[in-house]
Design a protein around this motif. Structure first.
Motif, PDB file in Angstrom:
ATOM      1  N   GLY A  25       0.835  -1.197   0.000  1.00  0.00           N
ATOM      2  CA  GLY A  25       0.000   0.000   0.000  1.00  0.00           C
ATOM      3  C   GLY A  25       0.866   1.242   0.000  1.00  0.00           C
ATOM      4  N   GLN A  26       0.295   2.355  -0.413  1.00  0.00           N
ATOM      5  CA  GLN A  26       1.044   3.617  -0.459  1.00  0.00           C
ATOM      6  C   GLN A  26       0.377   4.643   0.446  1.00  0.00           C
ATOM      7  N   LEU A  27       1.176   5.207   1.349  1.00  0.00           N
ATOM      8  CA  LEU A  27       0.678   6.160   2.338  1.00  0.00           C
ATOM      9  C   LEU A  27       1.409   7.490   2.187  1.00  0.00           C
ATOM     10  N   PRO A  28       0.707   8.545   1.714  1.00  0.00           N
ATOM     11  CA  PRO A  28       1.333   9.872   1.641  1.00  0.00           C
ATOM     12  C   PRO A  28       1.339  10.521   3.023  1.00  0.00           C
ATOM     13  N   LEU A  29       2.437  11.175   3.352  1.00  0.00           N
ATOM     14  CA  LEU A  29       2.572  11.820   4.652  1.00  0.00           C
ATOM     15  C   LEU A  29       3.142  13.223   4.488  1.00  0.00           C
ATOM     16  N   ASN A  30       2.634  14.134   5.297  1.00  0.00           N
ATOM     17  CA  ASN A  30       3.115  15.512   5.345  1.00  0.00           C
ATOM     18  C   ASN A  30       3.886  15.658   6.658  1.00  0.00           C
ATOM     19  N   ILE A  31       5.196  15.725   6.587  1.00  0.00           N
ATOM     20  CA  ILE A  31       6.047  15.725   7.783  1.00  0.00           C
ATOM     21  C   ILE A  31       6.485  17.154   8.104  1.00  0.00           C
ATOM     22  N   PHE A  32       6.175  17.586   9.335  1.00  0.00           N
ATOM     23  CA  PHE A  32       6.543  18.965   9.708  1.00  0.00           C
ATOM     24  C   PHE A  32       7.139  19.078  11.105  1.00  0.00           C
ATOM     25  N   GLU A  33       6.888  18.091  11.995  1.00  0.00           N
ATOM     26  CA  GLU A  33       7.484  18.158  13.328  1.00  0.00           C
ATOM     27  C   GLU A  33       8.995  17.932  13.232  1.00  0.00           C
TER      28      GLU A  33
ATOM     29  N   LEU B 234      11.118  15.212  11.020  1.00  0.00           N
ATOM     30  CA  LEU B 234      11.996  15.664   9.938  1.00  0.00           C
ATOM     31  C   LEU B 234      13.375  15.034  10.109  1.00  0.00           C
ATOM     32  N   ASN B 235      13.836  14.998  11.361  1.00  0.00           N
ATOM     33  CA  ASN B 235      15.121  14.365  11.661  1.00  0.00           C
ATOM     34  C   ASN B 235      15.080  12.872  11.344  1.00  0.00           C
ATOM     35  N   MET B 236      13.966  12.226  11.657  1.00  0.00           N
ATOM     36  CA  MET B 236      13.813  10.806  11.369  1.00  0.00           C
ATOM     37  C   MET B 236      13.899  10.537   9.868  1.00  0.00           C
ATOM     38  N   ILE B 237      13.231  11.375   9.082  1.00  0.00           N
ATOM     39  CA  ILE B 237      13.262  11.200   7.631  1.00  0.00           C
ATOM     40  C   ILE B 237      14.667  11.429   7.097  1.00  0.00           C
ATOM     41  N   ASP B 238      15.351  12.458   7.606  1.00  0.00           N
ATOM     42  CA  ASP B 238      16.735  12.696   7.192  1.00  0.00           C
ATOM     43  C   ASP B 238      17.596  11.452   7.428  1.00  0.00           C
ATOM     44  N   ASP B 239      17.459  10.863   8.617  1.00  0.00           N
ATOM     45  CA  ASP B 239      18.262   9.691   8.950  1.00  0.00           C
ATOM     46  C   ASP B 239      17.880   8.503   8.063  1.00  0.00           C
ATOM     47  N   ALA B 240      16.584   8.335   7.830  1.00  0.00           N
ATOM     48  CA  ALA B 240      16.132   7.211   7.005  1.00  0.00           C
ATOM     49  C   ALA B 240      16.601   7.358   5.568  1.00  0.00           C
ATOM     50  N   MET B 241      16.578   8.583   5.038  1.00  0.00           N
ATOM     51  CA  MET B 241      17.011   8.803   3.662  1.00  0.00           C
ATOM     52  C   MET B 241      18.493   8.521   3.497  1.00  0.00           C
ATOM     53  N   GLY B 242      19.254   8.660   4.577  1.00  0.00           N
ATOM     54  CA  GLY B 242      20.682   8.382   4.522  1.00  0.00           C
ATOM     55  C   GLY B 242      21.010   6.925   4.778  1.00  0.00           C
TER      56      GLY B 242
ATOM     57  N   GLU C 242      10.613  18.267  -0.781  1.00  0.00           N
ATOM     58  CA  GLU C 242      10.713  19.264   0.287  1.00  0.00           C
ATOM     59  C   GLU C 242      10.024  20.535  -0.162  1.00  0.00           C
ATOM     60  N   THR C 243       9.198  21.109   0.736  1.00  0.00           N
ATOM     61  CA  THR C 243       8.475  22.331   0.406  1.00  0.00           C
ATOM     62  C   THR C 243       9.312  23.554   0.768  1.00  0.00           C
ATOM     63  N   SER C 244       8.862  24.705   0.303  1.00  0.00           N
ATOM     64  CA  SER C 244       9.599  25.945   0.556  1.00  0.00           C
ATOM     65  C   SER C 244       9.610  26.318   2.033  1.00  0.00           C
ATOM     66  N   ASP C 245       8.625  25.810   2.813  1.00  0.00           N
ATOM     67  CA  ASP C 245       8.592  26.119   4.237  1.00  0.00           C
ATOM     68  C   ASP C 245       9.201  25.002   5.094  1.00  0.00           C
ATOM     69  N   GLY C 246       9.932  24.080   4.453  1.00  0.00           N
ATOM     70  CA  GLY C 246      10.712  23.106   5.199  1.00  0.00           C
ATOM     71  C   GLY C 246      10.004  21.813   5.542  1.00  0.00           C
ATOM     72  N   ARG C 247       8.802  21.611   5.041  1.00  0.00           N
ATOM     73  CA  ARG C 247       8.111  20.343   5.271  1.00  0.00           C
ATOM     74  C   ARG C 247       8.596  19.290   4.275  1.00  0.00           C
ATOM     75  N   TYR C 248       8.429  18.036   4.646  1.00  0.00           N
ATOM     76  CA  TYR C 248       8.720  16.937   3.735  1.00  0.00           C
ATOM     77  C   TYR C 248       7.401  16.288   3.319  1.00  0.00           C
ATOM     78  N   LEU C 249       7.233  16.088   2.034  1.00  0.00           N
ATOM     79  CA  LEU C 249       6.094  15.352   1.510  1.00  0.00           C
ATOM     80  C   LEU C 249       6.629  14.019   1.006  1.00  0.00           C
ATOM     81  N   ILE C 250       6.258  12.958   1.700  1.00  0.00           N
ATOM     82  CA  ILE C 250       6.809  11.642   1.355  1.00  0.00           C
ATOM     83  C   ILE C 250       5.682  10.653   1.076  1.00  0.00           C
ATOM     84  N   THR C 251       6.038   9.582   0.421  1.00  0.00           N
ATOM     85  CA  THR C 251       5.144   8.439   0.271  1.00  0.00           C
ATOM     86  C   THR C 251       5.863   7.210   0.793  1.00  0.00           C
ATOM     87  N   LEU C 252       5.196   6.498   1.704  1.00  0.00           N
ATOM     88  CA  LEU C 252       5.708   5.221   2.188  1.00  0.00           C
ATOM     89  C   LEU C 252       5.001   4.097   1.446  1.00  0.00           C
ATOM     90  N   THR C 253       5.765   3.158   0.940  1.00  0.00           N
ATOM     91  CA  THR C 253       5.200   1.958   0.329  1.00  0.00           C
ATOM     92  C   THR C 253       5.406   0.804   1.294  1.00  0.00           C
TER      93      THR C 253
END
Length: 219
Positions: free
Chosen positions: A29-37, A41-49, A83-94
């Motif tokens: 399944g695919q879950l879109p998420l709007n990450i702003f906390e 954001l730190n978690m996504i940075d670490d996961a992307m690396g 990444e949005t102009s205001d620093g949010r991450y828009l991701i999709t988890l599969t």
């Protein structure tokens, strides 16, 4: 096969988790998420690396600042990132595989991490279309029609009739605004056929209840 993972042992024992009530992830399944906390954001940075894996789990009571975690969640791989102009991450988890929580780890990271056991859900790594019975699908679509009609909503019925069983059942289980306990029951259903039965029952009960107000979609 999910993202090259063949067996439970191929998945990491420790994963970061994102507790979010009313949101479940299911295999493929695919879950879109709007990450702003900041912590997430730190978690996504670490996961992307690293391996791009994030565990989705529903809270199960306790303090809002540190809720207890439900015993079963699902790990997903970040398959879309912006990444949005205001620093949010828009991701999709599969979704990759469900897991059973073994323990939560004491960590220095601002986000939570757990030790996950994927063994009970190793079958998640292989697509499951064991719910193709025509009568079962007809019952599901009938219940869905009545449920949507009460709320003045509609879907693409041609797509619903033609979709593979797993894709149809899992997308409905993830997208429809059910209560947290109902979402968790759908997540924990052992097979797609079991989930189809549970989903049909939930839709039928909600559609038949005259006192049930339209539910509010959770973010």
């Amino acid at each position: 096969m999910a993202q090259g993972y063949v067996k439970a042992a191929d998945l990491p024992q420790v994963i970061p988790v994102f507790p979010l009530a009313g949101a479940i992830l299911l295999p493929r399944g695919q879950l879109p998420l709007n990450i702003f906390e900041p912590r997430y954001l730190n978690m996504i940075d670490d996961a992307m690396g690293a391996d791009r894996l994030i565990g989705m789990v529903q809270p199960s009571g306790g303090a809002p600042s540190l809720p207890a975690l439900s015993p079963v969640g699902c790990v997903g791989r970040i398959t879309s990132f912006a990444e949005t102009s205001d620093g949010r991450y828009l991701i999709t988890l599969t979704g990759v595989s469900r897991w059973r929580l073994t323990s939560e780890l004491p960590v220095q990271t601002p986000y939570r991490q757990i030790r996950a056991d994927f063994t009970p859900y190793e079958a998640d790594l292989t697509p499951d279309d064991g719910a193709e019975d025509v009568d079962d699908r007809a019952a599901l679509l009938d219940s869905l029609h009545r449920w949507l009609e009460r709320r003045g909503m509609d879907v693409d019925w041609d797509a619903a009739r033609d979709a593979p069983a797993e894709a149809l059942v899992n997308s409905l289980a993830m997208a429809l605004p059910f209560e947290v306990a109902e979402k968790q029951a759908l997540l924990e259903a052992r097979t797609v056929a079991d989930r189809l039965t549970a989903l049909t029952a939930i839709l039928s009960i909600d559609a038949a209840d005259p006192d049930d107000d339209a539910q509010t979609t959770r973010q």
